[in-house]
Scaffold this active site. Structure first.
Site, PDB file in Angstrom:
ATOM      1  N   ARG A  63       0.774  -1.055  -0.100  1.00 52.53           N
ATOM      2  CA  ARG A  63       0.185  -0.067  -0.005  1.00 52.53           C
ATOM      3  C   ARG A  63       0.852   1.541   0.096  1.00 52.53           C
ATOM      4  NH1 ARG A  63      -2.921   2.842   4.203  1.00 52.53           N
ATOM      5  NH2 ARG A  63      -4.750   3.974   2.916  1.00 52.53           N
ATOM      6  N   ASP A  68       2.433   6.157  -2.315  1.00 49.43           N
ATOM      7  CA  ASP A  68       3.644   6.860  -3.233  1.00 49.43           C
ATOM      8  C   ASP A  68       3.130   7.497  -4.614  1.00 49.43           C
ATOM      9  OD1 ASP A  68       6.084   8.311  -3.523  1.00 49.43           O
ATOM     10  OD2 ASP A  68       7.172   6.957  -4.086  1.00 49.43           O
ATOM     11  N   VAL A  71       0.793  10.227  -6.069  1.00 49.67           N
ATOM     12  CA  VAL A  71       0.862  11.122  -5.600  1.00 49.67           C
ATOM     13  C   VAL A  71       2.010  11.551  -5.956  1.00 49.67           C
ATOM     14  CG1 VAL A  71       1.212  13.141  -3.809  1.00 49.67           C
ATOM     15  CG2 VAL A  71      -0.555  11.351  -3.436  1.00 49.67           C
ATOM     16  N   GLY A  73       4.158  10.963  -8.417  1.00 51.70           N
ATOM     17  CA  GLY A  73       4.366   9.529  -9.120  1.00 51.70           C
ATOM     18  C   GLY A  73       5.547   9.111  -8.238  1.00 51.70           C
ATOM     19  N   SER A  77       7.833  10.621  -2.169  1.00 49.74           N
ATOM     20  CA  SER A  77       7.583  11.072  -1.451  1.00 49.74           C
ATOM     21  C   SER A  77       6.522  10.934   0.166  1.00 49.74           C
ATOM     22  CB  SER A  77       6.885  12.658  -2.038  1.00 49.74           C
ATOM     23  OG  SER A  77       5.304  11.744  -2.965  1.00 49.74           O
ATOM     24  N   PRO A 163      -7.880   7.326  -4.234  1.00 48.20           N
ATOM     25  CA  PRO A 163      -9.215   7.058  -4.300  1.00 48.20           C
ATOM     26  C   PRO A 163      -9.348   6.425  -2.838  1.00 48.20           C
ATOM     27  CG  PRO A 163      -7.870   5.911  -5.931  1.00 48.20           C
ATOM     28  CD  PRO A 163      -6.488   6.403  -4.980  1.00 48.20           C
ATOM     29  N   HIS A 193      -7.218  -5.823  -2.166  1.00 49.24           N
ATOM     30  CA  HIS A 193      -7.451  -5.872  -1.672  1.00 49.24           C
ATOM     31  C   HIS A 193      -8.021  -7.646  -0.224  1.00 49.24           C
ATOM     32  CE1 HIS A 193      -8.810  -1.566  -0.830  1.00 49.24           C
ATOM     33  NE2 HIS A 193      -7.494  -2.333  -0.482  1.00 49.24           N
ATOM     34  N   SER A 248      -9.870 -15.836   4.030  1.00 48.57           N
ATOM     35  CA  SER A 248      -8.460 -15.910   2.674  1.00 48.57           C
ATOM     36  C   SER A 248      -7.318 -14.351   3.965  1.00 48.57           C
ATOM     37  CB  SER A 248      -8.516 -15.792   1.466  1.00 48.57           C
ATOM     38  OG  SER A 248      -6.826 -16.205   1.145  1.00 48.57           O
ATOM     39  N   ASP A 253      -4.769 -14.678  -3.021  1.00 43.48           N
ATOM     40  CA  ASP A 253      -5.055 -15.304  -4.143  1.00 43.48           C
ATOM     41  C   ASP A 253      -7.078 -14.078  -5.142  1.00 43.48           C
ATOM     42  OD1 ASP A 253      -7.526 -14.718  -2.542  1.00 43.48           O
ATOM     43  OD2 ASP A 253      -6.831 -16.864  -1.605  1.00 43.48           O
TER      44      ASP A 253
END
Length: 329
Positions: A63, A68, A71, A73, A77, A163, A193, A248, A253
């Site tokens: 994540r 990173d 924002v 690229g 940062s 998002p 996720h 899971s 998966d």
């Protein structure tokens, strides 16, 4: 009579210079082959250790790379320390949510011991994300390397570009398109996720009076509602956690997509990929496809991760190579 010749030589020089810059601005899998040949082994060892200590860390490290790249690229940062006016760590999407910074510090220190001032923090994030997926049972890929570290954070960008769990599907798609990604990337990267946890604060809006309806989100499986309400009572601080991919939790998966078909997506932004009206013409078919084909999900996920890792990287002489990922040198 010499003027045309001079112009020709000058033109050739300019073309050569442009070609040199382009070639040296491209990311390559063997970027550190001569300057830090053991970097991949070093990062892998530290990621393995971190995941062994806490399985959730795999999702956290992946994540960080995502947050990173969206924002400024992929410029590390997100790792810069600061205050609420200067650091991306204080943006709503990251505050009390983004984690794994100490693991990145440990990786960076190990890399610096082997080859000081050579490997960027941005590249460490990219390698650690790949290793986190692989070590959780997911696919692997050759990480393109050669990014350099940014010279500033962008908290306003972090507050608007990332998002959010409550964003409508069209907003999420637009945020992906803003960084050069498409609908396939939206669905495949959401599939990350399949590992990790989420705090009640990111989904408890679905449990009571959803969108002013007076009741829970009707797209959420009713058998799950009471369980989550017990986990996340209205009197809580919102910090309790639930698995993003129930049954899971720690395995990378395609089970996440099977959950969506059964109304068991935890975040609103997960379930809308299948259940919203906007999904009919955009994401629903892909969710169904991935739920039936882990190989296609893995293939598209790898392609999307590589694309995401190529969002506006700093290369050549741009940016810097930080020795401490938290501060600009």
């Amino acid at each position: 009579m010499r003027k045309p010749c001079s112009l020709t030589l000058y033109s050739l020089f300019v073309i050569f210079l442009i070609m040199f810059v382009v070639v040296n601005s491209q990311l390559t899998a063997d970027f550190y082959a001569k300057t830090c040949p053991n970097v991949l082994k070093i990062v892998r060892k530290e990621v393995q250790s971190a995941i062994k200590n806490e399985m959730r860390m795999a999702a956290s490290l992946r994540r960080l790379h995502f947050h990173d790249c969206f924002v400024n690229g992929c410029d590390a940062s997100v790792l810069l320390d600061g205050n609420s006016n200067t650091s991306e760590k204080f943006a709503a999407a990251n505050l009390n949510s983004a984690r794994g910074f100490e693991v990145i510090d440990k990786i960076k220190n190990a890399v610096e011991d082997a080859c000081s001032g050579v490997v960027s923090c941005a590249d460490i994030l990219a390698i650690a994300a790949r290793d986190s997926v692989l070590l959780s049972g997911g696919p692997t890929w050759k990480v393109q390397l050669g990014r350099r570290d940014g010279l500033a954070a962008n908290i306003s960008g972090a507050s608007t570009a990332l998002p959010a769990p409550i964003d409508p599907l069209n907003t999420i798609i637009s945020k992906f398109q803003d960084v050069g990604l498409n609908i396939t990337d939206v669905v495949s990267l959401s599939g990350a996720h399949t590992i990790g946890l989420a705090k009640c604060a990111t989904f408890d809006n679905r449990l009571i009076n959803f969108s002013g309806s007076g009741g829970p989100d009707t797209t959420l499986d009713s058998s799950l509602v009471s369980e989550l309400q017990n986990l996340c009572p209205s009197t809580s601080d919102g910090n309790n956690t639930a698995s993003l991919d129930r049954n899971s939790t720690d395995v990378f998966d395609n089970h996440y997509f099977k959950n969506l078909l059964n109304g068991r997506g935890l975040l609103e932004s997960d379930q809308i990929l299948y259940s919203s009206d906007a999904a009919l013409a955009t994401t629903k078919t892909l969710v169904e496809t991935y739920s039936n084909s882990s190989s296609l999900f893995f293939s598209d996920f790898v392609n999307s991760m590589i694309k995401m890792g190529n969002i506006s990287p700093l290369t050549g002489s741009d940016g810097e190579i930080r020795k401490n990922c938290r501060v600009i040198s």
